[in-house]
Write an enzyme that holds these catalytic residues in place. Structure first.
Site, PDB file in Angstrom:
ATOM      1  N   TYR A 157      31.868  38.229  28.670  1.00  0.00           N
ATOM      2  CA  TYR A 157      32.791  37.505  29.783  1.00  0.00           C
ATOM      3  C   TYR A 157      34.047  37.108  29.268  1.00  0.00           C
ATOM      4  O   TYR A 157      35.200  37.750  29.492  1.00  0.00           O
ATOM      5  CB  TYR A 157      31.903  36.683  30.634  1.00  0.00           C
ATOM      6  CG  TYR A 157      32.988  36.045  31.804  1.00  0.00           C
ATOM      7  CD1 TYR A 157      33.140  36.649  32.839  1.00  0.00           C
ATOM      8  CD2 TYR A 157      33.420  34.766  32.022  1.00  0.00           C
ATOM      9  CE1 TYR A 157      33.748  36.400  34.024  1.00  0.00           C
ATOM     10  CE2 TYR A 157      34.249  34.256  32.816  1.00  0.00           C
ATOM     11  CZ  TYR A 157      34.288  35.180  33.877  1.00  0.00           C
ATOM     12  OH  TYR A 157      34.995  34.520  35.082  1.00  0.00           O
TER      13      TYR A 157
HETATM   14  P1  NAP Z   1      32.382  36.824  43.769  1.00  0.00           P
HETATM   15  O1  NAP Z   1      32.297  35.813  44.870  1.00  0.00           O
HETATM   16  O2  NAP Z   1      31.158  37.131  43.046  1.00  0.00           O
HETATM   17  O3  NAP Z   1      33.327  38.010  44.055  1.00  0.00           O
HETATM   18  C1  NAP Z   1      33.225  39.182  43.254  1.00  0.00           C
HETATM   19  C2  NAP Z   1      33.859  40.327  43.859  1.00  0.00           C
HETATM   20  O4  NAP Z   1      34.043  41.354  43.077  1.00  0.00           O
HETATM   21  C3  NAP Z   1      33.113  40.794  45.237  1.00  0.00           C
HETATM   22  O5  NAP Z   1      33.727  41.102  45.974  1.00  0.00           O
HETATM   23  C4  NAP Z   1      32.304  42.014  44.557  1.00  0.00           C
HETATM   24  O6  NAP Z   1      32.215  42.769  45.346  1.00  0.00           O
HETATM   25  C5  NAP Z   1      33.509  42.227  43.396  1.00  0.00           C
HETATM   26  N1  NAP Z   1      32.819  43.347  42.616  1.00  0.00           N
HETATM   27  C6  NAP Z   1      32.267  43.062  41.396  1.00  0.00           C
HETATM   28  N2  NAP Z   1      31.831  44.215  40.861  1.00  0.00           N
HETATM   29  C7  NAP Z   1      32.344  45.137  41.182  1.00  0.00           C
HETATM   30  C8  NAP Z   1      32.709  46.438  40.917  1.00  0.00           C
HETATM   31  N3  NAP Z   1      31.950  47.080  39.843  1.00  0.00           N
HETATM   32  N4  NAP Z   1      33.353  47.354  41.486  1.00  0.00           N
HETATM   33  C9  NAP Z   1      34.082  46.770  42.827  1.00  0.00           C
HETATM   34  N5  NAP Z   1      33.981  45.495  42.990  1.00  0.00           N
HETATM   35  C10 NAP Z   1      33.206  44.690  42.505  1.00  0.00           C
HETATM   36  O7  NAP Z   1      33.214  36.009  42.415  1.00  0.00           O
HETATM   37  P2  NAP Z   1      34.620  35.295  42.420  1.00  0.00           P
HETATM   38  O8  NAP Z   1      34.069  34.128  41.915  1.00  0.00           O
HETATM   39  O9  NAP Z   1      35.245  35.524  43.732  1.00  0.00           O
HETATM   40  O10 NAP Z   1      35.188  36.152  41.422  1.00  0.00           O
HETATM   41  C11 NAP Z   1      36.532  36.708  41.561  1.00  0.00           C
HETATM   42  C12 NAP Z   1      37.081  36.869  40.325  1.00  0.00           C
HETATM   43  O11 NAP Z   1      37.451  35.624  39.603  1.00  0.00           O
HETATM   44  C13 NAP Z   1      36.351  37.747  39.317  1.00  0.00           C
HETATM   45  O12 NAP Z   1      37.096  38.277  38.246  1.00  0.00           O
HETATM   46  C14 NAP Z   1      35.747  36.102  38.378  1.00  0.00           C
HETATM   47  O13 NAP Z   1      35.606  36.722  36.880  1.00  0.00           O
HETATM   48  C15 NAP Z   1      37.058  35.389  38.402  1.00  0.00           C
HETATM   49  N6  NAP Z   1      36.724  34.109  38.286  1.00  0.00           N
HETATM   50  C16 NAP Z   1      35.989  33.325  38.961  1.00  0.00           C
HETATM   51  C17 NAP Z   1      35.786  31.937  38.435  1.00  0.00           C
HETATM   52  C18 NAP Z   1      34.559  31.133  39.384  1.00  0.00           C
HETATM   53  O14 NAP Z   1      34.503  29.858  38.943  1.00  0.00           O
HETATM   54  N7  NAP Z   1      34.334  31.510  40.460  1.00  0.00           N
HETATM   55  C19 NAP Z   1      36.491  31.212  37.680  1.00  0.00           C
HETATM   56  C20 NAP Z   1      37.330  32.032  36.801  1.00  0.00           C
HETATM   57  C21 NAP Z   1      37.484  33.371  37.259  1.00  0.00           C
HETATM   58  P3  NAP Z   1      30.996  43.931  45.560  1.00  0.00           P
HETATM   59  O15 NAP Z   1      29.734  43.318  45.271  1.00  0.00           O
HETATM   60  O16 NAP Z   1      31.044  44.265  47.250  1.00  0.00           O
HETATM   61  O17 NAP Z   1      31.150  44.963  44.715  1.00  0.00           O
END
Ligand code: NAP
Length: 254
Positions: A157
């Site tokens: 990651y």
């Molecule tokens: P989440 O609620 O799990 O959402 C992730 C999204 O990415 C979902 O819409 C999922 O949709 C999509 N996704 C995953 N793999 C995919 C693929 N192969 N093709 C197309 N879509 C895909 O996660 P989140 O926390 O909102 O995270 C969003 C971003 O923020 C990520 O890049 C994560 O690394 C980053 N981030 C999150 C945090 C945190 O604490 N939450 C902190 C720092 C950075 P489907 O499953 O429908 O494909």
């Protein structure tokens, strides 16, 4: 008048969490949004919600690690709306966790493909489309992990997300003269499905909250506001940046 009036924006990872909140905010601010993720039904619910609020949205379902999908996303955006001004490339996974000697190459590759190769593919097709619109704003969702903090067990990651910052810097230099700004957004812990996979007990949630100077994690809507800043003209002189929006997790030592 909204901050994104007359703009067309792609938002990936829009079926949940930060992406879904951002797509709704962009639409409220006047953008036409093209929402992407793999789960078509979730995207359909989002499109309906945006349209009920008077916005315009189109769902394109697929895997961001697939080159055909990266091209299709841009092609459908241009075919339907004629331009591309903003792309929030936000889809991502935590993926396999644990010590490197115990990680398989397939697990490593899955994270790199979804989080980093997807960004290369997005840029490859989105930049020419933005260029023909006279400019634009390209945004990648990175993280503080692998930038301002090392977190045990998160090798794939961290490497994938740190790679996004290098890509951001190079693209910002290459496309600055073409009026395309390129930035990375680095959220702190944000309360989404992905975060709850990582911390799934009250103790773990409290531990994660305590890592932040603000002693809490973010709501997805708070991160969406920073994506809006990078997408809009409010950040007109910001490019090549790694914008920490992290509740102080990077500077907290207690
Ligand atoms: P989440 O609620 O799990 O959402 C992730 C999204 O990415 C979902 O819409 C999922 O949709 C999509 N996704 C995953 N793999 C995919 C693929 N192969 N093709 C197309 N879509 C895909 O996660 P989140 O926390 O909102 O995270 C969003 C971003 O923020 C990520 O890049 C994560 O690394 C980053 N981030 C999150 C945090 C945190 O604490 N939450 C902190 C720092 C950075 P489907 O499953 O429908 O494909």
């Amino acid at each position: 008048m909204g901050a994104l009036e007359n703009k067309v924006a792609i938002v990936t990872g829009a079926s949940a969490g930060i992406g879904r909140a951002t797509a709704r905010l962009f639409a409220k601010e006047g953008a036409t949004v093209v929402v992407a993720a793999r789960r078509e039904s979730e995207l359909g619910v989002l499109v309906d919600a945006i349209q009920e609020e008077g916005g315009q949205a189109l769902a394109v379902a697929g895997d961001v690690g697939d080159e055909h999908f990266a091209r299709k996303l841009v092609d459908e955006t241009l075919a339907r709306f004629g331009q591309l001004d903003v792309a929030f490339n936000n889809a991502g996974i935590l993926g396999a966790m644990g010590p490197v000697p115990e990680m398989s190459l397939a697990e490593w590759d899955q994270v790199i493909t979804t989080n980093l190769t997807s960004a290369f593919l997005a840029a490859k097709y989105q930049l020419p489309a933005m260029g023909s619109a006279g400019g634009g704003s390209l945004i990648f969702t990175s993280t503080f992990v692998g930038y301002s903090a090392g977190m045990p067990g998160m090798a794939a990651y961290a490497a994938s997300k740190a790679g996004l910052i290098g890509l951001t810097q190079v693209l910002a230099c290459e496309y600055g003269p073409h009026n395309i700004r390129v930035n990375a957004l680095l959220p702190g812990g944000t309360d989404t499905a992905a975060a709850r996979e990582f911390a799934n007990t009250p103790e773990a949630l409290a531990f994660v909250a305590n890592l932040h100077a603000m002693k809490r994690t973010a709501k997805p809507e708070e991160i969406a506001q920073s994506a809006l800043y990078l997408a809009s003209d409010a950040s007109s002189f910001t490019t090549g940046s790694a914008l920490l929006v992290d509740g102080g997790v990077s500077i907290n030592r207690v």
